[in-house]
Scaffold this motif. Structure first.
Motif, PDB file in Angstrom:
ATOM      1  N   GLY A 237      37.670 -68.158 -37.387  1.00  0.00           N
ATOM      2  CA  GLY A 237      36.415 -68.658 -38.104  1.00  0.00           C
ATOM      3  C   GLY A 237      36.694 -68.658 -39.552  1.00  0.00           C
ATOM      4  N   LEU A 238      38.098 -69.042 -39.956  1.00  0.00           N
ATOM      5  CA  LEU A 238      37.809 -68.904 -41.426  1.00  0.00           C
ATOM      6  C   LEU A 238      38.779 -70.470 -41.878  1.00  0.00           C
ATOM      7  N   PRO A 239      38.144 -71.470 -41.653  1.00  0.00           N
ATOM      8  CA  PRO A 239      38.934 -72.746 -41.937  1.00  0.00           C
ATOM      9  C   PRO A 239      39.577 -72.886 -43.200  1.00  0.00           C
ATOM     10  N   LEU A 240      40.451 -73.570 -43.469  1.00  0.00           N
ATOM     11  CA  LEU A 240      41.275 -73.850 -44.561  1.00  0.00           C
ATOM     12  C   LEU A 240      41.080 -75.288 -45.159  1.00  0.00           C
ATOM     13  N   ASP A 241      40.006 -75.777 -44.986  1.00  0.00           N
ATOM     14  CA  ASP A 241      39.622 -77.452 -45.356  1.00  0.00           C
ATOM     15  C   ASP A 241      39.539 -77.275 -46.770  1.00  0.00           C
ATOM     16  N   ASN A 242      39.408 -76.036 -47.717  1.00  0.00           N
ATOM     17  CA  ASN A 242      39.427 -76.482 -49.099  1.00  0.00           C
ATOM     18  C   ASN A 242      40.683 -75.783 -49.805  1.00  0.00           C
ATOM     19  N   TYR A 243      41.525 -75.692 -49.064  1.00  0.00           N
ATOM     20  CA  TYR A 243      42.942 -75.397 -49.389  1.00  0.00           C
ATOM     21  C   TYR A 243      43.992 -76.272 -48.943  1.00  0.00           C
ATOM     22  N   PRO A 244      44.038 -77.467 -49.680  1.00  0.00           N
ATOM     23  CA  PRO A 244      44.991 -78.399 -49.087  1.00  0.00           C
ATOM     24  C   PRO A 244      46.341 -77.970 -49.420  1.00  0.00           C
ATOM     25  N   LYS A 245      46.748 -77.442 -50.213  1.00  0.00           N
ATOM     26  CA  LYS A 245      48.114 -76.830 -50.664  1.00  0.00           C
ATOM     27  C   LYS A 245      48.402 -75.789 -49.653  1.00  0.00           C
ATOM     28  N   LEU A 246      47.604 -74.998 -49.148  1.00  0.00           N
ATOM     29  CA  LEU A 246      48.126 -74.135 -48.125  1.00  0.00           C
ATOM     30  C   LEU A 246      48.055 -74.668 -46.994  1.00  0.00           C
ATOM     31  N   SER A 247      47.206 -75.691 -46.535  1.00  0.00           N
ATOM     32  CA  SER A 247      47.252 -76.373 -45.309  1.00  0.00           C
ATOM     33  C   SER A 247      48.595 -77.056 -44.916  1.00  0.00           C
ATOM     34  N   ALA A 248      49.021 -77.853 -46.296  1.00  0.00           N
ATOM     35  CA  ALA A 248      50.134 -78.635 -46.237  1.00  0.00           C
ATOM     36  C   ALA A 248      51.469 -77.600 -45.916  1.00  0.00           C
ATOM     37  N   TRP A 249      51.486 -76.524 -46.535  1.00  0.00           N
ATOM     38  CA  TRP A 249      52.554 -75.377 -46.519  1.00  0.00           C
ATOM     39  C   TRP A 249      52.585 -74.957 -44.989  1.00  0.00           C
ATOM     40  N   ILE A 250      51.468 -74.677 -44.492  1.00  0.00           N
ATOM     41  CA  ILE A 250      51.534 -74.208 -42.805  1.00  0.00           C
ATOM     42  C   ILE A 250      52.109 -75.279 -42.235  1.00  0.00           C
ATOM     43  N   GLU A 251      51.875 -76.655 -42.309  1.00  0.00           N
ATOM     44  CA  GLU A 251      52.355 -77.750 -41.275  1.00  0.00           C
ATOM     45  C   GLU A 251      53.788 -77.499 -41.721  1.00  0.00           C
ATOM     46  N   ARG A 252      54.360 -77.511 -43.065  1.00  0.00           N
ATOM     47  CA  ARG A 252      55.823 -77.263 -43.103  1.00  0.00           C
ATOM     48  C   ARG A 252      56.394 -76.074 -42.514  1.00  0.00           C
ATOM     49  N   LEU A 253      55.585 -74.949 -42.487  1.00  0.00           N
ATOM     50  CA  LEU A 253      56.239 -73.771 -41.552  1.00  0.00           C
ATOM     51  C   LEU A 253      56.288 -74.014 -40.231  1.00  0.00           C
ATOM     52  N   VAL A 254      55.132 -74.433 -39.527  1.00  0.00           N
ATOM     53  CA  VAL A 254      55.284 -74.537 -38.149  1.00  0.00           C
ATOM     54  C   VAL A 254      56.149 -75.710 -37.642  1.00  0.00           C
ATOM     55  N   GLN A 255      56.522 -76.441 -38.420  1.00  0.00           N
ATOM     56  CA  GLN A 255      57.505 -77.409 -37.845  1.00  0.00           C
ATOM     57  C   GLN A 255      59.038 -76.781 -37.791  1.00  0.00           C
TER      58      GLN A 255
ATOM     59  N   GLU B 104      61.932 -74.543 -36.917  1.00  0.00           N
ATOM     60  CA  GLU B 104      62.375 -74.083 -35.432  1.00  0.00           C
ATOM     61  C   GLU B 104      61.968 -72.634 -35.192  1.00  0.00           C
ATOM     62  N   THR B 105      62.302 -71.753 -36.319  1.00  0.00           N
ATOM     63  CA  THR B 105      62.038 -70.279 -36.198  1.00  0.00           C
ATOM     64  C   THR B 105      60.464 -69.991 -35.754  1.00  0.00           C
ATOM     65  N   TRP B 106      59.598 -70.930 -36.361  1.00  0.00           N
ATOM     66  CA  TRP B 106      58.253 -70.553 -36.141  1.00  0.00           C
ATOM     67  C   TRP B 106      57.795 -70.929 -34.858  1.00  0.00           C
ATOM     68  N   GLN B 107      58.411 -72.056 -34.327  1.00  0.00           N
ATOM     69  CA  GLN B 107      58.237 -72.608 -33.041  1.00  0.00           C
ATOM     70  C   GLN B 107      58.858 -71.602 -31.879  1.00  0.00           C
ATOM     71  N   LYS B 108      59.878 -71.076 -32.316  1.00  0.00           N
ATOM     72  CA  LYS B 108      60.604 -70.194 -31.269  1.00  0.00           C
ATOM     73  C   LYS B 108      59.812 -68.910 -31.283  1.00  0.00           C
ATOM     74  N   THR B 109      59.187 -68.468 -32.257  1.00  0.00           N
ATOM     75  CA  THR B 109      58.597 -66.965 -32.505  1.00  0.00           C
ATOM     76  C   THR B 109      57.042 -67.024 -32.124  1.00  0.00           C
ATOM     77  N   GLN B 110      56.505 -68.444 -31.913  1.00  0.00           N
ATOM     78  CA  GLN B 110      55.158 -68.542 -31.657  1.00  0.00           C
ATOM     79  C   GLN B 110      54.543 -68.133 -30.275  1.00  0.00           C
ATOM     80  N   PRO B 111      53.611 -67.104 -30.218  1.00  0.00           N
ATOM     81  CA  PRO B 111      53.096 -66.497 -29.176  1.00  0.00           C
ATOM     82  C   PRO B 111      52.575 -67.871 -28.230  1.00  0.00           C
ATOM     83  N   SER B 112      52.967 -67.649 -26.820  1.00  0.00           N
ATOM     84  CA  SER B 112      52.427 -68.404 -25.833  1.00  0.00           C
ATOM     85  C   SER B 112      50.806 -68.303 -25.499  1.00  0.00           C
ATOM     86  N   GLN B 113      50.011 -69.037 -25.029  1.00  0.00           N
ATOM     87  CA  GLN B 113      48.710 -68.807 -24.732  1.00  0.00           C
ATOM     88  C   GLN B 113      48.750 -67.718 -23.635  1.00  0.00           C
TER      89      GLN B 113
END
Length: 220
Positions: free
Chosen positions: A171-189, A191-200
């Motif tokens: 419930g805390l969107p990051l729409d007003n934080y474009p640099k953080l949003s872009a940073w998150i996109e870099r992280l989730v791409q 391999e280490t983030w994808q490997k450690t991401q909890p499944s649903q």
């Protein structure tokens, strides 16, 4: 070989898990279920505060994730995750401590409210306001760099990056934080983030344990 006692759902555990993978350090992964495994006599021998993660390196045992990260950085020099320049190093430390001291309790509050374990609108609003203070601070620290303090991944990104990406789903969107949003996109791409991401499935299986943990750790 190193042994990492952890739970994939834990952000504290995940930051050590990611660091081990980023530094390409071989280790044995031992999953601790938080439905009582953390309270067994065997586990309390290595973690007297029944917390995860725990790292065991031969006869040396460490608790507390930031202490573990310090040990890994000093003992295993490959693929360093800390800068050496004074301002860059100070920035990493700031991000780490703000994440642990300010943002982690907010995540706990938001999670508790989202799952219905607590219904305290005033405290929820206070937590959101405090979160925005942290997010504005992080947005300013990123500047024009792809990562905190550096053009390369550091521990600041690992520590904050196991917390900040969860905020929109709580419930805390990051729409007003474009640099953080872009940073998150870099992280989730990565391999280490994808490997450690909890499944649903893992997240859903963890829900029954969450209420007990909330009663023990939710800030009052």
């Amino acid at each position: 070989m190193l042994k990492l006692y952890h739970n994939p759902i834990s952000g504290n555990s995940r930051r050590v898990w990611i660091a081990l993978l980023e530094k390409e350090i071989p280790f044995e992964e031992i999953v601790v279920k938080l439905d009582g495994d953390q309270l067994t006599p065997e586990f309390l021998e290595i973690s007297p505060f029944h917390h995860i993660p725990v790292l065991v390196d031969d006869d040396f045992t460490l608790v507390e994730s930031l202490a573990i990260l310090d040990y890994l950085e000093t003992e295993y020099s490959q693929n360093p995750l800390l800068p050496t320049e004074a301002k860059a190093l100070a920035t990493v430390r700031m991000v780490e401590m703000v994440t642990v001291n300010e943002l982690s309790p907010i995540l706990t509050r938001l999670s508790s409210e989202m799952m219905g374990f607590t219904k305290e609108p005033q405290k929820l609003e206070q937590a959101k306001q405090k979160a925005h203070t942290v997010l504005k601070f992080f947005e300013s620290l990123l500047g024009e760099r792809p990562y905190f303090s550096s053009n390369c991944l550091t521990r600041a990104d690992i520590v904050a990056g196991t917390i900040v990406p969860w905020l929109p789903s709580l419930g805390l969107p990051l729409d007003n934080y474009p640099k953080l949003s872009a940073w998150i996109e870099r992280l989730v791409q990565r391999e280490t983030w994808q490997k450690t991401q909890p499944s649903q499935e893992a997240l859903e299986a963890f829900i029954p344990q969450w209420e007990t943990l909330m009663k023990a750790y939710l800030p009052q």
